[in-house]
Scaffold this motif. Structure first.
Motif, PDB file in Angstrom:
ATOM      1  N   LEU A 113      14.251   1.001   9.031  1.00  0.00           N
ATOM      2  CA  LEU A 113      13.064   0.373   7.727  1.00  0.00           C
ATOM      3  C   LEU A 113      12.324   1.570   7.538  1.00  0.00           C
ATOM      4  O   LEU A 113      11.963   1.827   6.475  1.00  0.00           O
ATOM      5  CB  LEU A 113      12.335  -0.836   8.486  1.00  0.00           C
ATOM      6  N   GLU A 114      12.110   2.413   8.381  1.00  0.00           N
ATOM      7  CA  GLU A 114      11.359   3.774   8.129  1.00  0.00           C
ATOM      8  C   GLU A 114      12.044   4.713   7.080  1.00  0.00           C
ATOM      9  O   GLU A 114      11.559   5.065   6.096  1.00  0.00           O
ATOM     10  CB  GLU A 114      10.613   4.462   9.503  1.00  0.00           C
ATOM     11  N   GLU A 115      13.305   4.979   7.736  1.00  0.00           N
ATOM     12  CA  GLU A 115      14.013   5.689   6.930  1.00  0.00           C
ATOM     13  C   GLU A 115      14.321   5.175   5.405  1.00  0.00           C
ATOM     14  O   GLU A 115      14.565   5.814   4.287  1.00  0.00           O
ATOM     15  CB  GLU A 115      15.453   6.046   7.507  1.00  0.00           C
ATOM     16  N   ALA A 116      14.319   3.916   5.416  1.00  0.00           N
ATOM     17  CA  ALA A 116      14.594   3.199   3.870  1.00  0.00           C
ATOM     18  C   ALA A 116      13.142   3.330   3.190  1.00  0.00           C
ATOM     19  O   ALA A 116      13.285   3.278   1.695  1.00  0.00           O
ATOM     20  CB  ALA A 116      14.854   1.989   4.149  1.00  0.00           C
ATOM     21  N   GLY A 117      12.059   3.837   3.645  1.00  0.00           N
ATOM     22  CA  GLY A 117      10.962   4.261   3.042  1.00  0.00           C
ATOM     23  C   GLY A 117       9.738   3.319   3.028  1.00  0.00           C
ATOM     24  O   GLY A 117       8.869   3.442   2.635  1.00  0.00           O
ATOM     25  N   ALA A 118       9.770   2.438   4.204  1.00  0.00           N
ATOM     26  CA  ALA A 118       8.465   1.686   4.479  1.00  0.00           C
ATOM     27  C   ALA A 118       7.522   2.424   5.044  1.00  0.00           C
ATOM     28  O   ALA A 118       7.553   3.470   5.519  1.00  0.00           O
ATOM     29  CB  ALA A 118       8.878   0.863   5.699  1.00  0.00           C
ATOM     30  N   ASN A 119       6.285   2.056   4.013  1.00  0.00           N
ATOM     31  CA  ASN A 119       4.924   2.831   4.437  1.00  0.00           C
ATOM     32  C   ASN A 119       4.501   2.456   5.979  1.00  0.00           C
ATOM     33  O   ASN A 119       3.611   3.225   6.790  1.00  0.00           O
ATOM     34  CB  ASN A 119       3.918   2.498   3.579  1.00  0.00           C
ATOM     35  N   ARG A 120       4.785   1.035   6.379  1.00  0.00           N
ATOM     36  CA  ARG A 120       4.343   0.888   7.752  1.00  0.00           C
ATOM     37  C   ARG A 120       5.278  -0.211   8.289  1.00  0.00           C
ATOM     38  O   ARG A 120       5.753  -1.047   7.462  1.00  0.00           O
ATOM     39  CB  ARG A 120       2.849   0.147   7.518  1.00  0.00           C
ATOM     40  N   VAL A 121       5.584  -0.138   9.494  1.00  0.00           N
ATOM     41  CA  VAL A 121       6.406  -1.366  10.056  1.00  0.00           C
ATOM     42  C   VAL A 121       5.810  -2.067  11.258  1.00  0.00           C
ATOM     43  O   VAL A 121       4.976  -1.463  11.896  1.00  0.00           O
ATOM     44  CB  VAL A 121       7.593  -0.619  10.795  1.00  0.00           C
ATOM     45  N   CYS A 122       5.634  -3.371  11.268  1.00  0.00           N
ATOM     46  CA  CYS A 122       5.110  -4.095  12.104  1.00  0.00           C
ATOM     47  C   CYS A 122       6.305  -5.053  12.711  1.00  0.00           C
ATOM     48  O   CYS A 122       7.344  -5.043  12.353  1.00  0.00           O
ATOM     49  CB  CYS A 122       4.074  -4.939  11.563  1.00  0.00           C
ATOM     50  N   LYS A 123       5.823  -5.734  13.934  1.00  0.00           N
ATOM     51  CA  LYS A 123       6.867  -6.319  14.841  1.00  0.00           C
ATOM     52  C   LYS A 123       6.748  -8.023  14.456  1.00  0.00           C
ATOM     53  O   LYS A 123       7.659  -8.920  14.671  1.00  0.00           O
ATOM     54  CB  LYS A 123       6.633  -6.185  16.221  1.00  0.00           C
ATOM     55  N   ASP A 124       5.659  -8.480  14.024  1.00  0.00           N
ATOM     56  CA  ASP A 124       5.490  -9.849  13.687  1.00  0.00           C
ATOM     57  C   ASP A 124       4.335 -10.178  12.850  1.00  0.00           C
ATOM     58  O   ASP A 124       3.681  -9.355  12.201  1.00  0.00           O
ATOM     59  CB  ASP A 124       5.300 -10.620  15.149  1.00  0.00           C
ATOM     60  N   SER A 125       4.197 -11.623  12.457  1.00  0.00           N
ATOM     61  CA  SER A 125       3.282 -12.049  11.514  1.00  0.00           C
ATOM     62  C   SER A 125       1.719 -11.573  11.959  1.00  0.00           C
ATOM     63  O   SER A 125       0.730 -11.325  11.128  1.00  0.00           O
ATOM     64  CB  SER A 125       3.278 -13.503  11.262  1.00  0.00           C
ATOM     65  N   GLU A 126       1.592 -11.882  13.163  1.00  0.00           N
ATOM     66  CA  GLU A 126      -0.073 -11.180  13.568  1.00  0.00           C
ATOM     67  C   GLU A 126      -0.356  -9.934  13.489  1.00  0.00           C
ATOM     68  O   GLU A 126      -1.304  -9.578  12.960  1.00  0.00           O
ATOM     69  CB  GLU A 126      -0.022 -11.539  15.364  1.00  0.00           C
ATOM     70  N   GLU A 127       0.539  -9.009  13.527  1.00  0.00           N
ATOM     71  CA  GLU A 127       0.400  -7.605  13.350  1.00  0.00           C
ATOM     72  C   GLU A 127       0.473  -7.393  11.944  1.00  0.00           C
ATOM     73  O   GLU A 127      -0.462  -6.725  11.484  1.00  0.00           O
ATOM     74  CB  GLU A 127       1.564  -6.714  14.058  1.00  0.00           C
ATOM     75  N   LEU A 128       1.173  -8.055  11.153  1.00  0.00           N
ATOM     76  CA  LEU A 128       1.064  -7.934   9.680  1.00  0.00           C
ATOM     77  C   LEU A 128      -0.023  -8.372   9.090  1.00  0.00           C
ATOM     78  O   LEU A 128      -0.803  -7.695   8.143  1.00  0.00           O
ATOM     79  CB  LEU A 128       2.173  -8.820   9.170  1.00  0.00           C
ATOM     80  N   LEU A 129      -0.655  -9.432   9.820  1.00  0.00           N
ATOM     81  CA  LEU A 129      -1.962  -9.763   9.274  1.00  0.00           C
ATOM     82  C   LEU A 129      -3.130  -9.038   9.548  1.00  0.00           C
ATOM     83  O   LEU A 129      -3.806  -8.777   8.488  1.00  0.00           O
ATOM     84  CB  LEU A 129      -2.426 -11.329   9.983  1.00  0.00           C
ATOM     85  N   GLN A 130      -3.101  -8.241  10.835  1.00  0.00           N
ATOM     86  CA  GLN A 130      -3.846  -7.108  10.935  1.00  0.00           C
ATOM     87  C   GLN A 130      -3.738  -5.959  10.073  1.00  0.00           C
ATOM     88  O   GLN A 130      -4.903  -5.407   9.458  1.00  0.00           O
ATOM     89  CB  GLN A 130      -3.854  -6.833  12.453  1.00  0.00           C
ATOM     90  N   MET A 131      -2.615  -5.668   9.624  1.00  0.00           N
ATOM     91  CA  MET A 131      -2.428  -4.711   8.629  1.00  0.00           C
ATOM     92  C   MET A 131      -2.930  -4.826   7.240  1.00  0.00           C
ATOM     93  O   MET A 131      -3.679  -4.326   6.381  1.00  0.00           O
ATOM     94  CB  MET A 131      -1.044  -4.293   8.580  1.00  0.00           C
ATOM     95  N   LEU A 132      -2.614  -6.145   6.724  1.00  0.00           N
ATOM     96  CA  LEU A 132      -3.324  -6.802   5.399  1.00  0.00           C
ATOM     97  C   LEU A 132      -4.851  -6.786   5.451  1.00  0.00           C
ATOM     98  O   LEU A 132      -5.337  -6.474   4.383  1.00  0.00           O
ATOM     99  CB  LEU A 132      -2.620  -7.834   5.324  1.00  0.00           C
ATOM    100  N   ARG A 133      -5.399  -7.016   6.735  1.00  0.00           N
ATOM    101  CA  ARG A 133      -6.996  -6.845   6.655  1.00  0.00           C
ATOM    102  C   ARG A 133      -7.439  -5.398   6.146  1.00  0.00           C
ATOM    103  O   ARG A 133      -8.568  -5.376   5.954  1.00  0.00           O
ATOM    104  CB  ARG A 133      -7.389  -7.465   7.909  1.00  0.00           C
ATOM    105  N   ASP A 134      -6.349  -4.296   6.506  1.00  0.00           N
ATOM    106  CA  ASP A 134      -6.836  -3.144   6.177  1.00  0.00           C
ATOM    107  C   ASP A 134      -7.151  -2.899   4.861  1.00  0.00           C
ATOM    108  O   ASP A 134      -7.842  -1.843   4.404  1.00  0.00           O
ATOM    109  CB  ASP A 134      -5.745  -2.165   6.826  1.00  0.00           C
ATOM    110  N   TYR A 135      -6.516  -3.523   3.959  1.00  0.00           N
ATOM    111  CA  TYR A 135      -6.086  -3.170   2.663  1.00  0.00           C
ATOM    112  C   TYR A 135      -6.939  -4.254   1.798  1.00  0.00           C
ATOM    113  O   TYR A 135      -7.395  -3.968   0.607  1.00  0.00           O
ATOM    114  CB  TYR A 135      -4.683  -2.975   2.014  1.00  0.00           C
ATOM    115  N   ILE A 136      -7.270  -5.391   2.172  1.00  0.00           N
ATOM    116  CA  ILE A 136      -7.854  -6.704   1.491  1.00  0.00           C
ATOM    117  C   ILE A 136      -8.843  -7.233   2.357  1.00  0.00           C
ATOM    118  O   ILE A 136      -8.803  -7.462   3.409  1.00  0.00           O
ATOM    119  CB  ILE A 136      -6.693  -7.816   1.352  1.00  0.00           C
ATOM    120  N   HIS A 137     -10.279  -7.101   1.836  1.00  0.00           N
ATOM    121  CA  HIS A 137     -11.525  -7.384   2.423  1.00  0.00           C
ATOM    122  C   HIS A 137     -11.998  -8.533   1.619  1.00  0.00           C
ATOM    123  O   HIS A 137     -11.684  -8.862   0.311  1.00  0.00           O
ATOM    124  CB  HIS A 137     -12.164  -6.283   2.332  1.00  0.00           C
TER     125      HIS A 137
END
Length: 231
Positions: free
Chosen positions: A207-231
């Motif tokens: 996924l990284e080699e395909a160009g993903a800016n960030r990679v996470c393992k599950d929805s909980e980690e995804l939610l934490q990432m989205l909070r970085d960008y959406i306030h």
């Protein structure tokens, strides 16, 4: 976990989700259905093939696998026959369920006034109906781009470009959530910041080699990432 710290210059207005393997836990079903179909046709195919080609339209999947193994392009009649057979196999499988934790992710975005779009290579109406059933009032019909809405499926950027037009925003105002390398490639080709949630069997590196800016393992980690960008 990869963190490509490209700065998002504009306020995020929309998040565009892939469907299979991101919102719905359908990839094991698709993998089993494709494997059964190609086995019936004596065409070599394994689980990795399913995940590496995830995101293609059904027609493109058949043409790609056939060409890889046979060295030629199947007829349109044969291709459509196989696709109808694949849909028939899928209907016999257990009911579709959502990916654990994803309703919470979408509810967070909805509470922030973020537009929600879905970009899928699928054209199977029964599965898309399930999507709307699970995410009622958050995922609306007009913001769903299916494999039937485009001429060029993933990894071509057309599906995501069309989704941007549909929700009426620019690429800089969006984030894509994908789980497949072809989907990541499509989003990056459309110049959209992309987070990959690895719900499948592939290594994060794919996924990284395909160009993903960030990679996470599950929805909980995804939610934490989205909070970085959406306030």
């Amino acid at each position: 976990m990869k963190n490509n710290n490209r700065k998002i210059m504009k306020k995020i207005s929309a998040v565009l989700f892939d469907m299979d393997g991101v919102l719905l836990d359908t990839m094991p079903l698709h993998e089993a259905a494709w494997s059964q179909l190609f086995n019936e046709e004596n065409i070599p195919f394994d689980a990795e093939d399913a995940y590496l080609n995830e995101g293609r339209t059904g027609i493109s999947m058949i043409e790609t696998v056939y060409h890889k193994t046979k060295g030629s392009t199947p007829s349109k009649e044969y291709t459509h026959k196989l696709y109808e057979r694949k849909k028939e196999i899928m209907k016999r499988f257990p009911p579709v369920v959502e990916i654990i934790g994803m309703p919470k992710v979408l509810e967070f975005l909805y509470s922030k006034g973020i537009k929600i779009g879905v970009v899928t290579g699928s054209g199977q109406r029964n599965i898309i109906n399930k999507l709307q059933q699970f995410y009622d009032k958050i995922v609306i019909e007009e913001n769903i781009i299916t494999g039937l809405d485009v001429k060029n499926g993933k990894p071509h950027p057309e599906p995501y470009v069309k989704a941007l037009d549909r929700v009426d925003i620019t690429a800089e105002e969006a984030i894509v959530i994908e789980n497949a390398p072809l989907g990541v490639e499509a989003a990056k080709a459309a110049n959209i910041f992309t987070i990959a949630i690895n719900t499948g069997i592939l290594d994060d590196k794919v996924l990284e080699e395909a160009g993903a800016n960030r990679v996470c393992k599950d929805s909980e980690e995804l939610l934490q990432m989205l909070r970085d960008y959406i306030h």
